[in-house]
Design an enzyme around this catalytic site. Structure first.
Site, PDB file in Angstrom:
ATOM      1  N   SER A  25     -45.936  11.419  38.499  1.00  0.00           N
ATOM      2  CA  SER A  25     -44.898  11.899  39.091  1.00  0.00           C
ATOM      3  C   SER A  25     -43.599  11.587  39.092  1.00  0.00           C
ATOM      4  CB  SER A  25     -45.531  11.306  40.739  1.00  0.00           C
ATOM      5  OG  SER A  25     -46.063  10.352  40.807  1.00  0.00           O
ATOM      6  N   THR A  56     -39.770   6.022  36.778  1.00  0.00           N
ATOM      7  CA  THR A  56     -38.943   6.987  36.666  1.00  0.00           C
ATOM      8  C   THR A  56     -38.171   5.720  38.067  1.00  0.00           C
ATOM      9  OG1 THR A  56     -38.757   9.186  36.184  1.00  0.00           O
ATOM     10  CG2 THR A  56     -37.929   8.833  38.308  1.00  0.00           C
ATOM     11  N   ALA A  59     -36.460   2.468  37.580  1.00  0.00           N
ATOM     12  CA  ALA A  59     -35.238   2.462  36.957  1.00  0.00           C
ATOM     13  C   ALA A  59     -33.634   2.763  37.862  1.00  0.00           C
ATOM     14  CB  ALA A  59     -35.359   4.043  35.990  1.00  0.00           C
ATOM     15  N   GLN A  60     -33.240   1.310  37.062  1.00  0.00           N
ATOM     16  CA  GLN A  60     -31.763   1.552  37.908  1.00  0.00           C
ATOM     17  C   GLN A  60     -30.787   1.618  37.279  1.00  0.00           C
ATOM     18  OE1 GLN A  60     -31.149  -2.955  37.579  1.00  0.00           O
ATOM     19  NE2 GLN A  60     -33.865  -3.607  38.404  1.00  0.00           N
ATOM     20  N   GLY A  61     -30.422   1.665  35.778  1.00  0.00           N
ATOM     21  CA  GLY A  61     -29.257   2.003  35.103  1.00  0.00           C
ATOM     22  C   GLY A  61     -28.306   3.692  35.389  1.00  0.00           C
ATOM     23  N   GLY A  62     -29.303   4.332  35.245  1.00  0.00           N
ATOM     24  CA  GLY A  62     -28.619   5.772  35.369  1.00  0.00           C
ATOM     25  C   GLY A  62     -29.064   6.954  34.701  1.00  0.00           C
ATOM     26  N   GLU A 127     -22.712   1.119  30.134  1.00  0.00           N
ATOM     27  CA  GLU A 127     -24.511   1.029  28.599  1.00  0.00           C
ATOM     28  C   GLU A 127     -24.586   0.519  27.780  1.00  0.00           C
ATOM     29  OE1 GLU A 127     -27.590   2.286  30.964  1.00  0.00           O
ATOM     30  OE2 GLU A 127     -27.009   1.501  32.258  1.00  0.00           O
ATOM     31  N   HIS A 242     -36.539  -4.474  26.707  1.00  0.00           N
ATOM     32  CA  HIS A 242     -34.767  -4.477  27.635  1.00  0.00           C
ATOM     33  C   HIS A 242     -35.143  -6.176  27.568  1.00  0.00           C
ATOM     34  CE1 HIS A 242     -31.852  -4.414  30.618  1.00  0.00           C
ATOM     35  NE2 HIS A 242     -32.138  -3.350  30.056  1.00  0.00           N
ATOM     36  N   ARG A 288     -29.897  -2.256  22.502  1.00  0.00           N
ATOM     37  CA  ARG A 288     -30.663  -2.950  22.719  1.00  0.00           C
ATOM     38  C   ARG A 288     -31.247  -3.580  22.266  1.00  0.00           C
ATOM     39  NH1 ARG A 288     -33.356   0.467  28.195  1.00  0.00           N
ATOM     40  NH2 ARG A 288     -31.259   0.307  29.200  1.00  0.00           N
ATOM     41  N   HIS A 347     -40.833  -2.577  27.721  1.00  0.00           N
ATOM     42  CA  HIS A 347     -39.235  -1.575  28.749  1.00  0.00           C
ATOM     43  C   HIS A 347     -39.746  -0.564  28.552  1.00  0.00           C
ATOM     44  CE1 HIS A 347     -36.366  -0.879  31.518  1.00  0.00           C
ATOM     45  NE2 HIS A 347     -35.445  -0.394  30.382  1.00  0.00           N
ATOM     46  N   GLU A 371     -41.033   9.697  28.567  1.00  0.00           N
ATOM     47  CA  GLU A 371     -41.693   8.543  28.445  1.00  0.00           C
ATOM     48  C   GLU A 371     -43.075   8.865  27.308  1.00  0.00           C
ATOM     49  OE1 GLU A 371     -42.215   3.802  27.960  1.00  0.00           O
ATOM     50  OE2 GLU A 371     -41.113   4.874  30.128  1.00  0.00           O
ATOM     51  N   ARG A 382     -34.155   3.608  21.759  1.00  0.00           N
ATOM     52  CA  ARG A 382     -33.851   4.527  22.847  1.00  0.00           C
ATOM     53  C   ARG A 382     -32.127   3.812  23.182  1.00  0.00           C
ATOM     54  NH1 ARG A 382     -33.818   4.453  28.364  1.00  0.00           N
ATOM     55  NH2 ARG A 382     -34.795   2.755  28.457  1.00  0.00           N
ATOM     56  N   LEU A 388     -34.119   8.595  31.285  1.00  0.00           N
ATOM     57  CA  LEU A 388     -34.278   9.740  32.796  1.00  0.00           C
ATOM     58  C   LEU A 388     -33.783  10.813  32.030  1.00  0.00           C
ATOM     59  CD1 LEU A 388     -33.060   7.185  35.652  1.00  0.00           C
ATOM     60  CD2 LEU A 388     -35.481   9.150  34.841  1.00  0.00           C
TER      61      LEU A 388
END
Length: 539
Positions: A25, A56, A59-62, A127, A242, A288, A347, A371, A382, A388
């Site tokens: 989901s 999902t 997930a923070q960044g965007g 980023e 990460h 990264r 991560h 993923e 990545r 996302l």
């Protein structure tokens, strides 16, 4: 090699029939379900925990998308290739950067609330390894939660989408190379799900490691399902760490988004020295893998278990990153006034179930996206905030392929029985938990940011010793199934890492510290006739 992990007989199990089964989901799973429902298809979404529990949602960044006036998909494409360290599939990258902006706009149109500038335009951040400001975000640092909320709201409005929470899919039912459904553990009993098509959108593998940003369910269960059913897995050696996860003893490895560095935060070692300028021209915004290895090197040189992230230089940091600010404050760190102790944590999985651009796996009627899948888009490393986007784009594409491949009214499997007669589980819960922790320590020590032949072989031997206890045991609870998935997927990662005798992206070999042209290809894992089979060179 076991193909089934539970004891069942479909002749005796209760049955649910559905047009399409989607397992998971997160962004990929719910986007697939939404697109299928819009096309008039009936969908069952099976979730091991609750609908909001996914990678999902954490997930923070965007979401990276070329929506700015100074941006273009061709620039996003080039940045994706740079981050992928020579293994990015160019066709997949072009698809994602081209179709991605519309996928984001469609989500906006259907209720997603992303941050905007005073003039009403989308606020776009930057980023690591991005050449433009193109990161769409929500509430500063809660983008995944907003994407998850919006997609769950859409799914809740669609009458053609049913959901089953706390439904743990245990085994795929495959005959003659065709997937006809699955078995699931639901309300303490085995459930037979008959379906015309099955989609794996089960997320990543972070919980194979002791320190991770991933939620509890990220144990590689979808990869284990697919492999046991005979599907090909690709690029299993590439696990991204990460660089900046909170490192305070006794507290979880809470992610401090890359967007914090994008806003100007700087990295220092425990001697108070800023170090990233000495490792890469992009400094704190380097790829990264570069930042994570640099941090690991500085930690070792200083004899410390962390380095420090200085966000005090960011104006109004508490407003720009409210969720991170509040969480750190709960852990006793005020990011307005003091540097944040951080260290790398597992991560994201670049490898996974091998698919084409439409979600097809090597098994008919079995699809994968997000993923859990591996299209080659992410290459060996990545690009930040492409995950996302990948889920949205390939979720839509998998739905299109299902509608084309399996017209409405397509038949189910002919009436026949599937059976598994494994012996009952006899391992105590205490032993199970001890083995789970031992596995995570093995993976962190021997297959973390840096590995070599000796460490990988030690890991394989240790994993084999743990795995012997569980051979032939029929699992009957989620914790048991999780450990079996962790053992299998850990072994596949180790085998792939041992074969790849070079360093590339997130895969760093101390004994082969440079990339090698002869290894500029993908690696494949598959099960044939009950025995592992390896195909080394793809593409």
């Amino acid at each position: 090699m076991e193909t089934y992990w539970t004891q069942f007989d479909t002749a005796d199990a209760p049955v649910i029939e559905t047009d399409i089964l989607v397992i998971g989901s997160g962004a990929a799973g719910l986007q697939t379900a939404w697109s299928l429902a819009e096309a008039g298809r009936e969908v069952l979404v099976a979730v091991r925990d609750e609908l909001q529990d996914s990678n999902t949602a954490k997930a923070q960044g965007g979401i990276a998308a070329a929506l700015g006036k100074d941006d273009d998909p061709s620039l996003h494409y080039q940045d994706t290739l740079v981050a992928g360290a020579g293994l990015t599939d160019e066709k997949m990258a072009k698809i994602v950067v081209t179709e991605g902006p519309q996928a984001v706009l469609d989500l906006l149109h259907h209720g997603a609330q992303f941050d905007r500038n005073p003039d009403g335009t989308l606020a776009l951040g930057r980023e690591g390894c991005h050449s433009r400001n193109r990161i769409v975000h929500a509430n500063g640092d809660s983008t995944g939660a907003e994407v998850s909320r919006a997609l769950r709201a859409i799914a809740g409005r669609e009458k053609r989408i049913r959901t089953l929470e706390h439904c743990y899919v245990t085994d795929l039912l495959v005959r003659d190379g065709i997937c006809w459904g699955a078995m699931a553990l639901y309300q303490g009993k085995m459930l037979h799900i008959r379906t015309r098509g099955t989609v794996l959108a089960t997320g990543g593998v972070g919980r194979l490691f002791a320190h991770t940003t991933n939620p509890e369910g990220a144990v590689g269960s979808g990869l284990a399902l697919a492999y046991r059913a005979g599907a090909e897995l690709m690029d299993m050696e590439f696990v991204q760490f990460h660089p900046t996860a909170l490192a305070i003893p006794g507290h979880p490895s809470f992610l401090v988004s890359e967007a914090v560095r994008g806003a100007g935060a700087l990295l220092y070692n425990t001697r108070g020295e800023r170090f990233m300028p000495g490792y890469h021209p992009m400094k704190e915004l380097a790829p990264r893998d570069v930042v994570a290895r640099a941090i690991a090197t500085e930690m070792k040189a200083c004899g410390s278990d962390h380095v420090l992230l200085d966000a005090t230089v960011i104006d109004r940091v508490e407003e720009k990153f409210p969720m991170i600010f509040r969480t750190l404050l709960e852990y006793g760190v005020d990011m307005r006034k003091e540097r944040i102790p951080i260290a790398p944590a597992a991560h994201y999985m670049m490898g996974g179930i091998r698919t084409d651009a439409w979600g097809h796996t090597s098994i008919q009627r079995l699809y994968a996206c997000g993923e859990a899948a591996c299209t080659g888009l992410q290459g060996a490393n990545r690009l930040a905030s492409n995950s996302l986007l990948e889920g949205l784009v390939f979720g839509r594409r998998a739905a299109q392929a299902l509608c084309k491949d399996l017209p409405a009214g397509q038949s189910f499997a002919e009436e026949s029985d599937w059976q598994s007669r494994l012996q009952p589980w006899e391992i105590s819960p205490g032993t199970l938990e001890a083995d789970r922790k031992a596995l995570q320590e093995i993976m962190s020590r021997q297959l973390g940011i840096a590995r070599d032949r000796e460490s990988i072989e030690k890991a394989l031997d240790a994993l084999a010793a743990i795995g012997k206890k569980y051979e032939g045991a029929a699992a009957s609870a989620s914790a048991q199934l999780d450990l079996k998935s962790q053992l299998l997927v850990s072994r596949l990662i180790a085998q792939a890492a041992l074969r790849r005798e070079e360093s590339r992206g997130a895969h760093y070999r101390l004994d082969y510290p440079e990339p090698r042209e002869c290894w500029k290809h993908h690696s494949i894992e598959e099960l044939q006739g009950g025995a592992p089979h390896v195909q080394r060179n793809i593409g």
